[in-house]
Design an enzyme around this catalytic site. Sequence first.
Site, mmCIF file in Angstrom:
data_model
loop_
_atom_site.group_PDB
_atom_site.id
_atom_site.type_symbol
_atom_site.label_atom_id
_atom_site.label_comp_id
_atom_site.label_asym_id
_atom_site.label_seq_id
_atom_site.Cartn_x
_atom_site.Cartn_y
_atom_site.Cartn_z
ATOM 1 N N SER A 108 43.233 -15.150 -73.908
ATOM 2 C CA SER A 108 43.218 -16.573 -73.744
ATOM 3 C C SER A 108 43.852 -17.021 -75.011
ATOM 4 O O SER A 108 44.766 -17.840 -75.292
ATOM 5 C CB SER A 108 42.030 -17.424 -73.910
ATOM 6 O OG SER A 108 40.820 -16.735 -74.898
ATOM 7 N N ASP A 133 28.911 -11.634 -73.661
ATOM 8 C CA ASP A 133 28.480 -12.377 -72.574
ATOM 9 C C ASP A 133 27.178 -11.633 -72.055
ATOM 10 O O ASP A 133 26.402 -12.315 -71.440
ATOM 11 C CB ASP A 133 29.443 -11.937 -71.448
ATOM 12 C CG ASP A 133 30.980 -12.639 -72.017
ATOM 13 O OD1 ASP A 133 30.919 -13.697 -72.217
ATOM 14 O OD2 ASP A 133 31.864 -11.812 -71.432
ATOM 15 N N HIS A 179 37.704 -11.621 -68.549
ATOM 16 C CA HIS A 179 38.070 -12.234 -69.876
ATOM 17 C C HIS A 179 36.570 -13.283 -69.693
ATOM 18 O O HIS A 179 35.740 -12.966 -69.709
ATOM 19 C CB HIS A 179 39.371 -12.895 -70.211
ATOM 20 C CG HIS A 179 39.589 -13.587 -71.443
ATOM 21 N ND1 HIS A 179 38.474 -13.060 -72.595
ATOM 22 C CD2 HIS A 179 40.291 -14.628 -72.133
ATOM 23 C CE1 HIS A 179 39.135 -13.661 -73.606
ATOM 24 N NE2 HIS A 179 40.082 -14.547 -73.264
ATOM 25 N N HIS A 203 33.567 -3.021 -74.256
ATOM 26 C CA HIS A 203 34.431 -4.239 -74.700
ATOM 27 C C HIS A 203 35.933 -3.380 -75.064
ATOM 28 O O HIS A 203 35.878 -2.015 -75.322
ATOM 29 C CB HIS A 203 34.196 -4.666 -76.219
ATOM 30 C CG HIS A 203 34.833 -5.676 -76.736
ATOM 31 N ND1 HIS A 203 35.892 -5.629 -77.358
ATOM 32 C CD2 HIS A 203 34.784 -7.230 -76.529
ATOM 33 C CE1 HIS A 203 36.277 -6.595 -77.958
ATOM 34 N NE2 HIS A 203 35.494 -7.782 -77.171
ATOM 35 N N ARG A 238 28.013 -10.660 -82.038
ATOM 36 C CA ARG A 238 27.706 -12.312 -81.229
ATOM 37 C C ARG A 238 26.620 -11.902 -80.247
ATOM 38 O O ARG A 238 25.811 -12.882 -80.195
ATOM 39 C CB ARG A 238 28.883 -12.605 -80.565
ATOM 40 C CG ARG A 238 30.138 -12.950 -81.330
ATOM 41 C CD ARG A 238 31.444 -13.200 -80.457
ATOM 42 N NE ARG A 238 31.776 -12.070 -79.770
ATOM 43 C CZ ARG A 238 32.702 -12.192 -78.966
ATOM 44 N NH1 ARG A 238 33.363 -13.278 -78.697
ATOM 45 N NH2 ARG A 238 32.922 -11.091 -78.221
#
Length: 437
Positions: free
Chosen positions: A242, A374, A272, A319, A328
């Site tokens: 993105s 995620d 993504h 990843h 994260r």
Amino acid sequence: MDRLKKKFYEKSSALKSEFKSTIKKHGAVKVGSVNAAQVAGGMRGVQSMIWETSELDAEKGITFRGKSIPELKELLPSGKDCKEPLPEGLFWLMLVDEIPTDKDVQWLSNEWEKRSKVPQQVYDVLASLSPKTHPMTQFILAINAMQVDSEFAKRYSKGLSKNDYWDPTYEDAMNLIARLPVVAAYIYRRTYHKNIHYKADLSLDWAGNFAQMLGVTDNEDFKSLMRLYLTIHADHEGGNASAHTGHLISSTLSDAYLSYGGAMCSLAGPLHGLANQEVIKWIFAMTKELKTTKPTKEQVSKYINDTLASGQVIPGYGHAVLREPDPRFTAQKVFAEEYIRDDDYVNIVWQLFDTVPDILGALGKVKNPWPNVDAHSGALLVHYGLKEYSYYTVLFGVSRALGVMAATCWSRALGLPLERPKSVNFEWLKQAIKKNL
């Protein structure tokens, strides 16, 4: 010229001079190598892009201007009666490479509040769509509909010096960031809650007000989660799909609205940003099949192995760059440990963290068996009532604007050129391989 804009101009002008001098003097120096796999495999790892705001290291994870997420939690101003960092502080840091004061962050919150009015035509565009339209499609169309207000487009059409491209870009970036929570909350309420909306609370910060408009009005912990969520999702260096898409479009001198709308088209892909809804969908499917939200370790392990045996991946694990657990993910786990006493779906996420890496590692085929961002976010959102997982990528998109817009300002200030990589056909690649064997 406002105070943040003036500071950005001073910082970027100094770096622009050094940047141009360095490239003029050392542009021919080889700083990396490209192999056939990189040519054929999506330019993975090719160093060919300037991105000032953050850096991704395979072992350390993401850093913002050299600061890790734990450091940001210590250094950035936090919300009232809240321990979580305010996203306004991160934007300030990414734009001018300085830790802001409480006063700086309050000024920025107020500035975004002033800029947050959304043009009526945006609501008209959304009203023309079925509420069943995917939230990301609505979000993308709304961003493009705001382009009518682009300061860059207006000033460029009248004649604008290249040295001044950064100025209206800054204005567009600030306006876009200010409006995104309003638009995103509106899409959420029209799609899932019968078009019943909540008014903004202008006494709140950017993320706290977003939580208010989403409709979770009586839970201060959810406001804290939004502050953390919008901070840790804000940037991930420039090479992710993105950010790179936005950078590419912006390099054509498209304005911030058009470039960010394109970035969101990229974020909406399953490889993504859409991956965050795939994780919780998979967990829901597991609990449905097992007929329990409190599965045993043995049940979880079997479901993981069954998923892999069917030729599917475990969503939220692996990843493209990281080779350690995503910081994260860790930040969200720490949040859950502090704010959430007990939750079945959060506990399942932790069970997966204890189980999936060993199973994937034993296969010997996975470079990174660890969770990414995620893997945890969906369970936290479900805990606070946002169970509509098809909306999750919109939340991601609101956050990612902080990093992409800060970097877009820098791209214009430094005068970065039109991005134009050289493509080759397979015959060329085969001949190049043969020549260098």
